[in-house]
Design an enzyme around this catalytic site. Sequence first.
Site, PDB file in Angstrom:
ATOM      1  N   SER A  46      90.173  -4.258  21.575  1.00 13.53           N
ATOM      2  CA  SER A  46      89.122  -4.745  20.683  1.00 13.53           C
ATOM      3  C   SER A  46      88.272  -3.543  20.276  1.00 13.53           C
ATOM      4  CB  SER A  46      88.277  -5.821  21.367  1.00 13.53           C
ATOM      5  OG  SER A  46      87.632  -5.318  22.508  1.00 13.53           O
ATOM      6  N   HIS A 158      92.394 -10.100  24.804  1.00 12.16           N
ATOM      7  CA  HIS A 158      92.981  -9.631  26.068  1.00 12.16           C
ATOM      8  C   HIS A 158      93.825 -10.695  26.751  1.00 12.16           C
ATOM      9  CE1 HIS A 158      89.558  -6.438  26.576  1.00 12.16           C
ATOM     10  NE2 HIS A 158      90.399  -6.144  25.602  1.00 12.16           N
ATOM     11  N   GLN A 166      85.611 -12.653  25.080  1.00 13.71           N
ATOM     12  CA  GLN A 166      86.664 -11.829  25.676  1.00 13.71           C
ATOM     13  C   GLN A 166      86.600 -11.737  27.196  1.00 13.71           C
ATOM     14  OE1 GLN A 166      87.765  -7.963  23.630  1.00 13.71           O
ATOM     15  NE2 GLN A 166      86.648  -7.123  25.358  1.00 13.71           N
ATOM     16  N   GLU A 167      85.368 -11.679  27.746  1.00 12.04           N
ATOM     17  CA  GLU A 167      85.255 -11.396  29.176  1.00 12.04           C
ATOM     18  C   GLU A 167      84.231 -12.287  29.855  1.00 12.04           C
ATOM     19  OE1 GLU A 167      84.459  -7.174  29.513  1.00 12.04           O
ATOM     20  OE2 GLU A 167      85.983  -6.732  27.993  1.00 12.04           O
ATOM     21  N   GLU A 210      92.945  -7.158  31.743  1.00  8.06           N
ATOM     22  CA  GLU A 210      92.025  -6.494  32.658  1.00  8.06           C
ATOM     23  C   GLU A 210      92.061  -7.113  34.054  1.00  8.06           C
ATOM     24  OE1 GLU A 210      88.230  -6.136  30.701  1.00  8.06           O
ATOM     25  OE2 GLU A 210      89.020  -4.618  29.323  1.00  8.06           O
ATOM     26  N   ASP A 247      81.227 -10.532  27.993  1.00  9.70           N
ATOM     27  CA  ASP A 247      81.389  -9.683  26.812  1.00  9.70           C
ATOM     28  C   ASP A 247      81.981 -10.582  25.741  1.00  9.70           C
ATOM     29  OD1 ASP A 247      81.926  -7.886  24.814  1.00  9.70           O
ATOM     30  OD2 ASP A 247      83.314  -6.638  25.961  1.00  9.70           O
ATOM     31  N   GLU A 290      77.270  -8.699  26.434  1.00 12.98           N
ATOM     32  CA  GLU A 290      77.720  -7.553  25.634  1.00 12.98           C
ATOM     33  C   GLU A 290      78.228  -8.028  24.275  1.00 12.98           C
ATOM     34  OE1 GLU A 290      80.417  -5.059  27.904  1.00 12.98           O
ATOM     35  OE2 GLU A 290      81.483  -4.513  26.075  1.00 12.98           O
ATOM     36  N   ASP A 317      78.370  -2.430  22.680  1.00 17.24           N
ATOM     37  CA  ASP A 317      79.628  -1.704  22.897  1.00 17.24           C
ATOM     38  C   ASP A 317      80.145  -1.254  21.525  1.00 17.24           C
ATOM     39  OD1 ASP A 317      82.217  -0.873  23.389  1.00 17.24           O
ATOM     40  OD2 ASP A 317      82.971  -2.803  24.052  1.00 17.24           O
ATOM     41  N   LYS A 342      81.961   4.633  26.870  1.00 13.82           N
ATOM     42  CA  LYS A 342      83.414   4.816  26.959  1.00 13.82           C
ATOM     43  C   LYS A 342      83.742   6.174  26.356  1.00 13.82           C
ATOM     44  CE  LYS A 342      84.714  -0.082  26.146  1.00 13.82           C
ATOM     45  NZ  LYS A 342      84.909  -1.060  25.047  1.00 13.82           N
ATOM     46  N   HIS A 370      85.636   1.063  31.549  1.00 17.66           N
ATOM     47  CA  HIS A 370      87.077   1.291  31.326  1.00 17.66           C
ATOM     48  C   HIS A 370      87.454   0.823  29.914  1.00 17.66           C
ATOM     49  CE1 HIS A 370      88.185  -3.134  32.459  1.00 17.66           C
ATOM     50  NE2 HIS A 370      87.127  -3.049  31.710  1.00 17.66           N
ATOM     51  N   ARG A 371      88.754   0.884  29.586  1.00 22.37           N
ATOM     52  CA  ARG A 371      89.285   0.235  28.387  1.00 22.37           C
ATOM     53  C   ARG A 371      90.326  -0.795  28.837  1.00 22.37           C
ATOM     54  NH1 ARG A 371      87.461   2.461  23.424  1.00 22.37           N
ATOM     55  NH2 ARG A 371      87.875   0.302  22.835  1.00 22.37           N
ATOM     56  N   SER A 372      90.657  -1.712  27.946  1.00 23.91           N
ATOM     57  CA  SER A 372      91.647  -2.727  28.338  1.00 23.91           C
ATOM     58  C   SER A 372      93.028  -2.101  28.543  1.00 23.91           C
ATOM     59  CB  SER A 372      91.699  -3.842  27.303  1.00 23.91           C
ATOM     60  OG  SER A 372      91.955  -3.323  26.019  1.00 23.91           O
ATOM     61  N   LYS A 393      81.723  -1.235  34.549  1.00 26.42           N
ATOM     62  CA  LYS A 393      82.552  -2.373  34.138  1.00 26.42           C
ATOM     63  C   LYS A 393      83.995  -1.907  34.161  1.00 26.42           C
ATOM     64  CE  LYS A 393      83.150  -3.995  29.865  1.00 26.42           C
ATOM     65  NZ  LYS A 393      83.287  -4.871  28.673  1.00 26.42           N
TER      66      LYS A 393
HETATM   67  P1  PGA Z   1      88.708  -2.852  24.794  1.00 26.27           P
HETATM   68  O1  PGA Z   1      87.847  -3.931  25.554  1.00 26.27           O
HETATM   69  O2  PGA Z   1      88.979  -1.750  25.743  1.00 26.27           O
HETATM   70  O3  PGA Z   1      89.942  -3.635  24.415  1.00 26.27           O
HETATM   71  O4  PGA Z   1      87.904  -2.403  23.607  1.00 26.27           O
HETATM   72  C1  PGA Z   1      86.808  -3.597  26.420  1.00 26.27           C
HETATM   73  C2  PGA Z   1      85.475  -4.038  25.876  1.00 26.27           C
HETATM   74  O5  PGA Z   1      85.367  -4.596  24.763  1.00 26.27           O
HETATM   75  O6  PGA Z   1      84.472  -3.827  26.555  1.00 26.27           O
HETATM   76 ZN    ZN Z   2      83.102  -4.781  24.919  1.00 25.76          ZN
END
Ligand code: PGA
Ligand code: ZN
Length: 433
Positions: A46, A158, A166-167, A210, A247, A290, A317, A342, A370-372, A393
Amino acid sequence: MSRDEDFIIASVRGLLALDSRGNPTVKAVVRTKGGVGVGIAPSGASKSTKEAVELRDGGKAWGGMGVSQALAGFNTSVAPRLIGLDSRQQAFIDSLLIELDGTPNKSRIGGNVTTALSIAVAKAAADTAGMPLYEYLGGPGAKVLPTPLLNVLNGGVHAGNNLAFQEFIIIPAGARTFSDAMRMAVEVYKSLKSYLSEKYGKGATNVGDEGGYAPPMSMVEEALEALSTAVKAAGYELGKDFLLGMDAASSEFYNAEKKVYVVDGKEYDASSLMDLYVQLIDRYSIAYLEDPFHENDLNHFAELTAKVGNRVLVVGDDLYSTNIKYLAQGIKARATNGALVKVNQVGTLSETLDYVRMARSAGIRPVVSHRSGDSEDSFIADLAVAVGAGVIKTGAPARSERLAKYNRLLEIEAELGPAAIYAGAEPFTGLVA
Ligand code: PGA
Ligand code: ZN
């Protein structure tokens, strides 16, 4: 004792590695006369439009995701320029990479190349100095173990379900130590597994990118209900032992043409989405939120922060993409009280550290992430301790690319011994709107 000449970069190589989704990525190996450092670039799904560009080959091989051109550029044009430099000159080396690239978004050399290289240089210097990475980067005062944000239920891009957000995150804020926090989180992760398999069948406990479960849910409240039930079933109190977080990664379900967000099969404009957030925050002890609005909507971020910023870490983010240019706009607009960090969004460690510094001086909490698509590289664990972020995170307690970071933090905690401080609830108390 290492001598100055030990820090001189003797060789630099770019290699192919695979990330946790099986996509090619760039691995950098930097050798000094007295040590070695390895960095692997992660990759998001994302992604925002403001991020450093990952160079990909396109074409048929690897589904277009190959990095052979990036590696060719790395090994022929970039690597030779680093030979003979002092690996401790991180800022100089990063500025050289920026200059060699010459674009505003690393699109010539590739953000995947600069990220891997920048990380590898820092690790090589730390190794040569015989120092742990967190101490090399953060100095002797670096001793705060971050509170982990564990994404135990996956949705959005994800996961193969219909959850818009997403999270869904558990936060062991009431633990006394980092290792205690991990134990409590794993207990809740297991209790969530039992709950999901009983309610939705065994297939509901398959995991997403994740490491969080990806049950066949479509309603946001269903996911939050599952988390709060799991916390209680594990014997913990929501709001005290655990806080919850989300998130939304809302750029992914924003329809720019109609200016609406599609959540739970319904269309929300920004102000009705804001009402939904406020309701959920109060009902489920949500202390972390987020990307509640799309990546260019500073105004609604600011409105939400004014409303709930005294009790919720509202984090940008995609909004900032680890870039001081966008963070400066956010600070001016009072958009958030938290900023995701990131390294590969901007492409070098030095720019990342500038961003953390800018956030800090504006009273904005940096959240290292991190990243996904990630790897065995545990760099961000040391980075979080080095900058004293207080929050990290890095996914569920599953899949080794996530555990590499948690296991490294457990190691750092053990190494620091009684000096280690667990951030706990501190990042979530005393927030000011
Ligand atoms: P991404 O997701 O690494 O796929 O961007 C992580 C996030 O959105 O925090
Ligand atoms: Zn995010």
